[in-house]
Write an enzyme that holds these catalytic residues in place. Structure first.
Site: not given
Ligand code: MSP
Length: 535
Positions: A28, A31, A137, A140, A159, A162, A310, A313
């Site tokens: 989304h 990311h 969690c 997380c 959590c 989440h 935040k 999904k």
């Molecule tokens: N797999 C772990 C990261 C491992 S790095 C060695 C993870 N993955 S994640 O898919 O859940 O999140 C990845 C990144 O996306 C995180 O940095 C998280 O902060 C970012 N984001 C997820 N949702 C977000 C927003 N709504 N806004 C900005 N970034 C956010 O964590």
């Protein structure tokens, strides 16, 4: 070729990483935010003439992925393969992200080296067997401390990130002696004030570490979707230890020492603020324990919020980047989030704000400037850039404005990761050039057919076109497609070469576009927006 120069000089590669994303779902906006930021940063450094390595990838092990795959009735590997190929890789291509590698944690090049790394720690007595019970969690993939939990109305522990109930896990696991690294980490933060950015993130980490660290459980034995612990394969390695190591395995750790030495450690790990502690505490401690160098900077970005929460999904607030790019185009999308939100802080996305900024800054300020100048060179000089004189104070002010914009954008984007500040500096220059044209009124000067009048007209239009040449270079990392269109319309490739080879350091050098360059009207850079789709 220019790109091999830094290598020949033996310089370390400028290495930037994104988090590797969980593939439990499609990407989304949140990311894409970090990945686009990293792309802009690395493109900027490439244009500085540095050798750059930009890494992204996917995090495919652990319970979260396992549960998702089970819910869909497929194996976790099948699930990951499908999501990576159908959603994640195509999005980065769509958004023009020029990553140099894409690592998947299920690849052998990664799993073999993860086992080696953990075995080394075990051999060094950094790992021991113990028991642990605590709230976990799954979203997380983390054991939670009391301060990380909130209570639901019925008393259930949730959590805080989440807002989902935590599981109470009790396991006999292998532990990494993280608690021993507190003083060394604090000394590192102290000696390297820029290690964690922004300041608020740094303070949070320092305070956390000062309270004392607990040893970290680094294995799981209740499921098997992970990398087996080499000396005890009934356990798999904790997904976060596995995931963090991607930053080493992707650049040749244990496989290609020359490449590893030239690239590792990362200069910048871009991370969301929710995964800061993993990167600023656990990852450096793991590296210290195995005698490896620490990264230059952990840069935490804020969250994109929807309704103050935040975007995610799981909360059903995840917006697909494609929902915006179909309407605004890829370049405007890339530009908007970096322009509108101060990096490091949370920001809210709104369709109205994006529309308003698109129209005022991109279409009216930038797009119109480009089309007006091309149209006037066409009309008054048959599409050939005229010879200019140095001009007077007005032209000097434009040249000064450009020097200032280049220096400021380079410092802010290239050094400070202040994307919004850097882009603002470039757009201040765009505004200045618009103001210059409004004041100089070339359409009126054109009516003066004397030699003097025509020379003055030539100088004004040359000044504007030369400014656009610089703007195309400066905005290339942010909006590569638009810059290319502008570059083509200025006929710059013939005399100056490929846009990607233009150096930031040369941008403010005046007079690079030669007289006689063929200027064409080219494509409209930012077409007028259609009505937004109705829900
Ligand atoms: N797999 C772990 C990261 C491992 S790095 C060695 C993870 N993955 S994640 O898919 O859940 O999140 C990845 C990144 O996306 C995180 O940095 C998280 O902060 C970012 N984001 C997820 N949702 C977000 C927003 N709504 N806004 C900005 N970034 C956010 O964590």
């Amino acid at each position: 070729m220019a790109a091999t120069e830094p290598e020949a000089r033996g310089e370390k590669t400028y290495y930037v990483s994104t988090p590797i994303y969980y593939v439990n779902d499609a990407p989304h906006l949140g990311h894409a935010y970090t990945t686009v930021a990293g792309d802009v940063l690395t493109r900027w450094h490439r244009q500085r003439g540095e050798k750059v390595w930009y890494l992204t990838g996917t995090d495919e092990h652990g319970q979260k992925i396992l549960r998702t795959a089970e819910a869909h009735g497929v194996t976790p590997q099948e699930w990951c393969d499908k999501l990576v190929e159908e959603s994640w890789r195509p999005l980065w291509t769509h958004l023009d992200v020029a990553n140099d590698d894409f690592i998947r944690t299920t690849e052998k090049r990664h799993t073999d080296r993860v086992q080696e790394f953990v075995q080394d720690l075990y051999d060094k007595d950094e790992i021991y067997k113990g028991g642990y019970e605590g709230p976990y969690c799954v979203s997380c993939e983390e054991y939670k401390l009391p301060g990380d939990l909130i209570e639901a109305e019925d008393g259930t522990q949730l959590c805080a990130i989440h807002k989902k109930p935590v599981d109470i896990l009790q396991e006999e696991n292998y532990f990494f002696k993280l608690s021993e690294y507190g003083p060394k980490l604090l000394a590192h933060y102290e000696a390297n004030p820029g290690f964690i950015q922004p300041e608020s993130a740094r303070n949070e980490v320092v305070n956390f570490v000062k309270q004392g660290l607990q040893d970290l459980s680094i294995s799981r034995s209740t499921f098997d979707w992970g990398v087996p612990v080499p000396w005890d394969p009934k356990h798999v390695i904790y997904v976060w230890i596995d995931a963090l190591l991607n930053y080493a395995t992707a650049v040749g750790y244990g496989a290609d020492q020359t490449r590893f030495d030239a690239t590792f450690p990362a200069d910048v790990h871009l991370v969301g603020k929710d995964i800061l502690r993993f990167h600023a505490i656990i990852w450096p401690a793991m590296l210290m324990a195995n005698g490896l160098p620490l990264p230059g900077k952990i840069a935490a970005n804020g969250w994109l919020l929807v309704g103050g929460e935040k975007m995610s999904k799981s909360n059903l607030t995840g917006i697909k980047p494609q929902d915006l790019t179909t309407h605004f185009g890829v370049d405007a999308y890339r530009w908007y989030f970096l322009r509108a939100i101060a990096f490091g802080q949370d920001g809210s996305f709104s369709w109205e704000d994006l529309s308003a900024r698109y129209t005022s800054e991109l279409a009216n300020d930038y797009g119109n400037l480009a089309s007006r100048v091309a149209a006037m060179v066409g009309k008054y000089f048959g599409g050939k850039l005229p010879e200019a004189t140095a001009g007077g104070d007005a032209e000097q002010a434009v040249r000064d404005g450009l020097s200032k914009a280049v220096a400021e954008a380079d410092r802010r984007i290239g050094e400070e990761l202040d994307f919004s500040g850097g882009i603002a500096a470039i757009f201040d220059f765009v505004k200045q050039v618009n103001g210059y044209l409004t004041e100089q009124e070339p359409w009126k000067v054109a009516k003066d057919t004397s030699d003097e009048g025509q020379a003055r007209l030539a100088t004004i239009l040359y000044t504007a076109a030369e400014s656009l040449r610089a703007i195309a270079v400066l905005l290339n990392p942010v909006m590569p497609d638009t810059s290319q269109k502008l570059w083509d319309s200025l006929g710059a490739a013939e005399s100056l070469g490929a846009l990607a080879d233009q150096r930031i350091a040369d941008t403010a050098t005046w007079g690079r576009l030669p007289a006689g360059a063929t200027v064409t009207k080219g494509a409209v850079l930012f077409p007028r927006l259609e009505e937004p789709p109705t829900a």
